[in-house]
Design an enzyme around this catalytic site. Structure first.
Site, PDB file in Angstrom:
ATOM      1  N   ASP A 117      -4.445  -2.787   4.953  1.00 13.25           N
ATOM      2  CA  ASP A 117      -4.945  -2.324   6.242  1.00 13.25           C
ATOM      3  C   ASP A 117      -6.468  -2.316   6.300  1.00 13.25           C
ATOM      4  OD1 ASP A 117      -5.368  -0.343   4.470  1.00 13.25           O
ATOM      5  OD2 ASP A 117      -4.214   1.210   5.504  1.00 13.25           O
ATOM      6  N   ASP A 172       0.860  -1.185   0.000  1.00 19.13           N
ATOM      7  CA  ASP A 172       0.000   0.000   0.000  1.00 19.13           C
ATOM      8  C   ASP A 172       0.889   1.226   0.000  1.00 19.13           C
ATOM      9  OD1 ASP A 172      -2.263  -1.333   0.125  1.00 19.13           O
ATOM     10  OD2 ASP A 172      -2.774  -0.927   2.202  1.00 19.13           O
ATOM     11  N   ASP A 218      -9.088  -5.474   2.055  1.00 17.62           N
ATOM     12  CA  ASP A 218      -7.817  -6.082   1.636  1.00 17.62           C
ATOM     13  C   ASP A 218      -7.759  -7.560   2.021  1.00 17.62           C
ATOM     14  OD1 ASP A 218      -6.642  -3.846   0.504  1.00 17.62           O
ATOM     15  OD2 ASP A 218      -5.945  -3.098   2.427  1.00 17.62           O
TER      16      ASP A 218
END
EC number: 7.2.2.10
Length: 1131
Positions: A789, A468, A793
């Site tokens: 997070d 990310d 996901d």
């Protein structure tokens, strides 16, 4: 209370409840039965019995707004009456149970039988024993004194078996204890937000009591049952309890039931807690499982897994998955008996970890070789003895001599078993265990909380990391640095006086009201520090912008409290925007909206000008704005957010569920550029990854220009290189065929060059990870790590070989799906995980190099010695001691080497590289040649060199000879010094490099040396040792030291010249790996079982025992054991 069974705990609570029921307006039993209802049934029941949810709050003496008063006596009373939010764990296995399990080891059982037969025969003195005719060719009858000592060998074997069992059991016990400790630590860190005395506080999940007002938000895993009292657009995933995958929308009037162990997928709200611990829905199921667990285990033992049982464990696995992050975890933490539900829970995990696959095959091969060698040894000894006695010396078989002959056969059998014991590297599972457990403990200090043990080792083979951007590569401290307000593009925060008052009021209201009220900016903890940002970081950046404009958002919020918000469209990955509707004093409605600028601007048809009045905003204007404002901001690495509003008339009231019409015709207030600076340590960490052969890819929901700018700052892409930066839409267009199906060949064309995937949805992330893992484009299968997070996901984290969840920003759902939790959310901690992972692999290789040298030498010595002199130069007890040093101590010493930066200078090993490289093979064979040469020299001419009596051809029960003691001592000394050589496996010259950084290693080498002195000097008959003189000791140590010199000689030989060794190195590995890749999970298990059924179960048994008992990764874990489960006939 921890020792209580679930049912005791439950009945205790029942008693409490009946005695105190009157203090509150409803009893625990009533609340429990209420929580068992769903949907409209529940609404009707609440109306009939209580009136409404507020009435329930009154009965529970709590306020929907202020919460509980939070005084200690009140909380204590609630805990007594309604129970605690805690489920007592199952009892851990007792030390004796672990000892019993350790005794199940097949090799040990064979040894025990051999020892008992040997003991029995030594006490049996048949009349024919003194008969001259029975004496064999090996020598005359012994005198009485020596015959008396015949029992010692059997007793000594038993003693050493007891040692091995105790060591194993103690290891398992301490591991179980460690994991329970780790577990409770995870639980203590699990916090939840409640309102007490009007203050929003975070408390440990175990402290939640009935009557608490809990705040629930997107991504939470509910820790207790409760009733929904107020909130916006709350959607829950109840699949962990019901198995239904559809999200359930919650509302006060339709379905207010919130159940523990379910996940919040969208929205936010408040609930009043009505049931905790064993009385919550999850707790009730756990209580049933707790009762059913023992019976299931009994059935398990018999190996009769009926279908019904399988279903039960499947639902159990599902249930665990839901509740795992709750206080209820310990129930499944360190249990060895639950192996079957792990199998169910973990079917989704990919094949075995790389190391596991290689070790499994290697073990089977070594086991086969050992069995063959020991069988040949026994056969040759028996044949030689019978031929020599009955054919050459033509002795008749006298009935009274039978026991004497049997005694010889038992001795041969013991020698055969000894060869097998030495051949099977029983210390391997121990080394794997110690290495992993040690790494996991140390990784905690490096901010990696490992939930599944094998993830630690898999990480060492990672070839790709999909990360990310926000919070991992950047600091996640958002600040607005540019703005476009009233037709002016400000490159820094504008002066408040330059903004029109009408625009300013709209801007402050739009930001203050249209954001989660839990998001705040608090004063800094220390003087001179930055203000603290609490809640959603993007919203914090916007609130910070309001403060920078010398305005305040608090008065706006207190004027319009959360309860008065008319309708909220929460942010999700599809909308990419958030909107809030409020009712104005004149009964009309106003909606404030904010979100990704290119998405919100498409819905705007007006924009506020410098005077604060709306003017027409045409598509042409929008394109110009994108070019002149948004792209330049994005190219500076800024996230662009557009803030807008829309007014609606009071009648007719709009259809709020028709989102497409509502979220349209907006008026743009401003566009801001938010900076999220790159973490200072990230560029260096990414450079290390690239040097170590790991490709880093950024997958983000941000604008492509922003993403590209950040990727350049991080060093993920270097200008001038051949790489791809794609947006989610373009990525999907390229990978799908005309029918819209994803094609692997298309993905293979893209992923090798792809470095940045922007504006991506969670599905894109999952598609990319799956595409890379399934790709056959490269010769090695890619091993992919993913960071995530958000709740969405989850699928990508589960699919990846290693999933990293963020400890700070991560939602409970993401943590649940992950293998490792980054406690500091920092990318550089991932690099540490790679280092530890590679270190585990190297530790195992070091141990193997050492262990196999010992095995090769000991087996050949025992085998040839037995065939030539009818007696192994190394006695059974000595062999067991050697085994103990080699296994337990060496695994401790070599598995605890700390990692060094040099581990990051090489490429990942990958799946196709043999476990035993050519260099290691060269070392193993080279040292084996040295040791065998010296041992055989000592065996056949040692008595002449030292002027002592020969130990060869000694009769049965003869006293220990100095000759054989010297051989034993030299053998151990060579192992000790070779242990130092084994510290390096890549052909390095300096084997002492960093030796003092590992105190455990130094202690073990010195400790083993000290024990060896005691054994030789005072071991006497049980160890078949005779005390040695000082000069003899010096020779033994001198020969041992020769190992270090010989090591340098071996290092000088270039490995590239030894082409023939390549085959030897591949031999252990050749067939193993392609299969590892081609086979599906099930076939792999079948393959292992097929091998097992042929009887090579010894080593497996050890590996399994260690892995299933102690190394239970924390719950619902796709763990390394899934593939090593024992076939039923072994349990």
């Amino acid at each position: 209370m921890g020792d209580m069974t679930n049912s005791d705990f439950y009945s205790k609570n029942q008693r409490n409840e009946s005695s105190h029921g009157g203090e509150f307006g409803c009893t625990m039993e009533e609340l429990r039965s209420l929580m068992e209802l769903r949907g409209t049934e529940a609404v009707v029941k609440i109306k009939e019995t209580y009136g409404d949810t507020e009435a329930i709050c009154r009965r529970l003496k709590t306020s929907p707004v202020e919460g509980l008063p939070g005084t200690a006596p009140d909380l204590e009373k609630r805990k007594q009456i309604f129970g605690q939010n805690f489920i007592p764990p199952k009892k851990p296995k007792t030390f004796l149970q672990l000892v019993w399990e350790a005794l199940q080891d097949v090799t040990l059982i064979i040894l025990e039988i051999a020892a008992i037969i040997s003991l029995g025969l030594s006490f049996y003195h048949p009349p024919g024993e003194s008969n001259e005719g029975c004496a064999t060719a090996q020598g005359g009858a012994e005198d009485e004194g020596e015959a008396e000592a015949g029992w010692i060998e059997g007793a000594a074997i038993l003693l050493s078996v007891i040692c091995v069992v105790l060591v194993t059991a103690f290891n398992d016990w301490s591991k179980e204890k460690q994991f329970r400790g780790l577990q409770s630590r995870i639980e203590q860190e699990q916090k939840f937000t409640v309102v007490r005395a009007g203050q929003v506080v975070q408390i440990p999940v175990a402290e939640i009591v009935v009557g608490d007002i809990a705040q629930v938000k997107y991504g939470d895993l509910l820790p207790a049952d409760g009733l929904f009292i107020q909130g916006n657009d709350l959607k829950i995933d109840e699949s962990s309890l019901t198995g239904e995958s559809d999200q359930v929308r919650k509302s006060v009037d339709k379905d207010p039931m919130l159940l523990s162990g379910t996940h919040v997928m969208e929205g936010s709200g408040r609930m009043v807690v009505t049931a905790v611990g064993v009385n919550s829905q999850t707790g009730i199921i756990f209580t049933l499982l707790g009762a059913g667990g023992e019976e299931e285990e009994k059935k398990d033992k018999k190996g009769k897994m009926q279908d019904g049982n399988v279903d039960a464990s499947q639902s159990k696995a599902k249930q665990q998955d839901g509740a795992a992050a709750m206080e209820m975890q310990p129930l499944k933490s360190a249990e060895g008996g639950d192996a079957d539900d792990k199998k169910k829970a973990n079917m989704h995990k990919k094949e075995k970890s790389v190391l596991q696959g290689k070790l499994t095959k290697l073990a089977v091969q070594i086991g086969k070789a050992g069995l063959v060698m020991s069988a040949i040894t026994v056969i040759i000894l028996v044949l030689y003895f019978t031929v020599d006695t009955f054919v050459v010396n033509k002795k008749p078989w006298l009935p009274e001599c039978t026991p004497v002959y049997v005694q010889y056969f038992v001795k041969f059998f013991i020698i055969g078993v000894t060869v097998l014991v030495v051949a099977v590297p029983e210390g391997l599972p121990l080394a794997v265990t110690i290495s992993l457990a040690y790494s996991v403990k140390k990784m905690m200090k490096d901010n990696n909380l490992v939930r599944h043990l094998d993830a630690c080792e898999t990480m060492g083979n990672a070839t790709a990391i999909c990360s990310d951007k926000t919070g991992t590569l950047t600091t996640n401290r958002m600040t607005v640095v540019q703005a476009y307000v009233g037709d002016v593009h400000y490159k820094e925060i504008p002066d408040p006086s330059s903004i029109n008052a009408k625009t300013m009021e709209l801007l402050v209201n739009a930001i203050a009201i249209n954001s989660a009220y839990t998001t705040k900016i608090l004063p800094p903890e220390k003087e001179g520090a930055l203000p603290r940002q609490v809640g959603n970081k993007t919203e914090c950046g916007l609130l910070g912008f309001v403060l920078d404009l010398k305005q305040d958002y608090e008065p706006v919020r207190s004027q319009m409290p959360e309860e008065k918000l008319y309708k909220v469209y929460t942010f999700n990955s599809v909308r990419k925007s958030m909107s809030t509707v409020i009712k104005l004093p004149d009964e009309s409605f106003r909606m404030y909206s904010k979100g990704a600028s290119e998405i919100v601007l498409k819905k705007c048809c007006k924009i506020l000008n410098g005077a604060g009045d709306p003017r027409v905003f045409r598509p042409r204007d929008r394109d110009e704005m994108v070019k002149k404002v948004i792209e330049p901001m994005a190219c500076d690495g800024l996230r662009t957010i557009c803030v807008a509003y829309r007014d609606f008339p009071s009648s007719p009231e709009p259809d709020w569920d028709n989102e497409n019409d509502i979220l349209n015709d907006l008026t743009c207030i401003c566009v801001v550029g938010i900076e999220d600076p790159v973490r200072p340590e990230v560029p260096e960490a990414i450079r290390k990854c690239q040097r170590a052969g790991i490709t880093v890819r950024m997958v983000t929901g941000d604008n492509i220009n922003t993403a590209r700018a950040i990727a350049i700052k991080c060093g993920i892409i270097h200008p001038g290189e051949d790489f791809l930066c794609l947006e989610g839409k373009e990525f999907n267009r390229r990978i799908r065929n005309e029918k819209g199906e994803i094609e692997q060949e298309r993905i293979d064309k893209i992923w090798p060059k792809l470095r940045v995937l922007a504006r991506s949805s969670p599905t894109d992330k999952h598609t990319l990870v799956k595409g890379i893992i399934d790709s056959t484009h490269t010769e090695q299968r890619q091993v992919v790590a993913v960071t995530g997070d958000g709740t969405n996901d989850g699928p990508a984290l589960k699919k990846a070989d290693v999933g990293f969840a963020m400890g700070i920003a991560g939602t409970d759902v993401a943590k649940e799906a992950s293998d490792i939790i980054l406690t500091d959310d920092n990318f550089s901690s991932i690099v540490k995980a790679v280092m530890w992972g590679r270190n585990v692999y190297d530790s195992i290789s070091k141990f193997l190099q050492f262990q196999l040298t010992v095995n090769v030498v000991a087996v050949i010595v025992a085998f040839t010695g037995a065939c030539i002199t009818q007696d192994s130069p190394l006695k059974a007890v000595q062999m067991l001691w050697v085994n103990l040093i080699m296994d337990t101590f060496a695994s401790l010493a070599l598995a605890t080497e700390p990692p060094t930066e040099t581990l990051l200078l090489r490429k990942p090993y990958g799946r196709n590289k043999p476990l035993i490289s050519r260099t290691m093979m060269k070392n193993i064979l080279g040292h084996a040649v040295y040791q065998l040469t010296l041992i055989f020299t000592l065996l056949f001419v040692g008595e002449k060199m030292f002027q002592i009596d020969s130990g060869r051809n000694a009769p049965l029960h003869s006293p220990p000879s100095e000759h054989y003691t010297i051989i034993f001592n030299t053998f151990v000394m060579m192992q000790l010094f070779n242990e130092i050589n084994a510290r390096k496996i890549h052909g390095e010259r300096n084997v002492f490099d960093g030796i003092f950084r590992n105190p455990i290693f130094c202690t073990i080498v010195l400790g083993t040396f000290a024990i060896q002195i005691v054994i030789v000097q005072f071991g006497g008959k049980p160890f078949s040792c005779s005390p040695l003189q000082l000069d003899q000791w010096m020779w033994c140590i001198f020969i041992g030291l020769g190992e270090l010199v010989w090591g340098q000689v071996i290092a000088t030989i270039p490995t590239s010249r030894l082409k023939f060794l390549k085959e030897a190195g591949r031999l252990t590995q050749k067939e193993e790996i392609p299969e590892e890749e081609l086979n599906e999970d099930v076939e792999e298990i079948d393959h292992a079982e097929r091998e097992l059924r042929r009887g090579q179960i010894l080593w497996f048994r050890g590996l399994n025992r260690i892995q299933t008992q102690g190394l239970w990764p924390p719950p619902s874990s796709p763990s390394c054991q899934a593939h090593l489960l024992m076939p039923p006939f072994l349990t």
